[in-house]
Design a protein around this motif. Structure first.
Motif, PDB file in Angstrom:
ATOM      1  N   GLU A  83     -25.086  48.876 -36.621  1.00 35.79           N
ATOM      2  CA  GLU A  83     -25.756  48.921 -35.312  1.00 35.79           C
ATOM      3  C   GLU A  83     -24.993  48.165 -34.236  1.00 35.79           C
ATOM      4  O   GLU A  83     -25.381  48.171 -33.070  1.00 35.79           O
ATOM      5  N   LYS A  84     -23.887  47.500 -34.629  1.00 34.00           N
ATOM      6  CA  LYS A  84     -23.070  46.754 -33.651  1.00 34.00           C
ATOM      7  C   LYS A  84     -21.629  46.781 -34.140  1.00 34.00           C
ATOM      8  O   LYS A  84     -21.162  45.836 -34.776  1.00 34.00           O
ATOM      9  N   LEU A  85     -20.919  47.849 -33.820  1.00 35.19           N
ATOM     10  CA  LEU A  85     -19.563  48.049 -34.336  1.00 35.19           C
ATOM     11  C   LEU A  85     -18.536  47.304 -33.483  1.00 35.19           C
ATOM     12  O   LEU A  85     -18.554  47.415 -32.248  1.00 35.19           O
ATOM     13  N   PRO A  86     -17.619  46.565 -34.106  1.00 33.31           N
ATOM     14  CA  PRO A  86     -16.648  45.741 -33.367  1.00 33.31           C
ATOM     15  C   PRO A  86     -15.385  46.518 -32.986  1.00 33.31           C
ATOM     16  O   PRO A  86     -14.264  46.090 -33.285  1.00 33.31           O
ATOM     17  N   PHE A  87     -15.564  47.654 -32.299  1.00 34.10           N
ATOM     18  CA  PHE A  87     -14.438  48.504 -31.921  1.00 34.10           C
ATOM     19  C   PHE A  87     -14.627  48.991 -30.495  1.00 34.10           C
ATOM     20  O   PHE A  87     -15.762  49.092 -29.999  1.00 34.10           O
ATOM     21  N   PRO A  88     -13.521  49.323 -29.822  1.00 30.45           N
ATOM     22  CA  PRO A  88     -13.630  49.802 -28.438  1.00 30.45           C
ATOM     23  C   PRO A  88     -14.212  51.204 -28.351  1.00 30.45           C
ATOM     24  O   PRO A  88     -14.264  51.944 -29.348  1.00 30.45           O
TER      25      PRO A  88
END
Length: 216
Positions: A83-88
């Motif tokens: 639910e919170k992906l660390p990608f641009p």
């Protein structure tokens, strides 16, 4: 999940004759993300070339630690929530999730997958059908496991609410999400998240493919 579980999953993923195996097509994709990757079993079994950028995320730190031990260096795993992906934004041309979305808030998970996909990028999902949720509830009752039966009742109710009304709620005691999916329910959820479903199969596995709409 235990180390033994993840290694067994890797064994299944590597065996094309195993009926439990479910894999997306990786051809013509250059930036790939596995959401709920476990120890990276699917990415390892895909035999990707080193020219491919391959990433995986999972909330379980022990799974990620094991994956970092067994994955080839070009597969990058990190601990993160679906639910919170660390990608641009618009980074990947393929995002896939093998039976991880049923344990997420589906609206938030799909929204994040939409965000990190390129326009016309491909989404591949393996999901939990209603019959699986019913089977697990029945098994808990037959084995005389009241706490598990109560939780499986929550999954059935939450799945019904999701597929009927498009909303869901966390288990009040465990504070975790779980649902089953139906064709109509996941189709509506994908369309709300600005995906266009392109293929759905429900025979051997419940698999959904979709494309990111170019405009939101």
């Amino acid at each position: 999940m235990s180390r033994q579980y993840h290694l067994k999953e890797l064994e299944i993923a590597r065996d094309p004759n195993d009926r439990r195996r479910a894999m997306p097509s990786f051809s013509n994709h250059h930036r790939i993300l596995d959401v709920g990757c476990g120890a990276g079993q699917t990415l390892i079994a895909a035999n990707l070339s080193e020219g491919v950028e391959a990433y995986g995320v999972d909330p379980d730190p022990e799974a990620i630690k094991l994956g970092q031990e067994i994955c080839p260096p070009f597969i990058k795993l990190s601990q993160a929530s679906g639910e919170k992906l660390p990608f641009p934004d618009a980074y990947f041309d393929l995002v896939f999730s093998r039976v991880a979305l049923p344990y997420m808030h589906i609206g938030k998970g799909l929204s994040e997958m939409w965000r990190v996909l390129q326009p016309d990028g491909v989404l591949w999902l393996a999901l939990h059908p209603r019959k699986m949720a019913l089977r697990e509830f029945t098994s808990a009752v037959r084995k005389g496991l009241p706490k598990l039966a109560v939780f499986r009742t929550y999954v059935l109710v939450n799945g019904f609410v999701f597929n009927t009304f498009g909303t869901q709620f966390a288990c009040p005691v465990l504070r975790r999400q779980e649902t089953y999916q139906t064709v109509k329910g996941i189709t509506r959820a994908l369309e709300r998240a600005f995906f266009t479903p392109t293929a759905i199969q429900t025979q051997e596995h419940f698999i959904v493919e979709a494309r990111k709409d170019a405009k939101k």
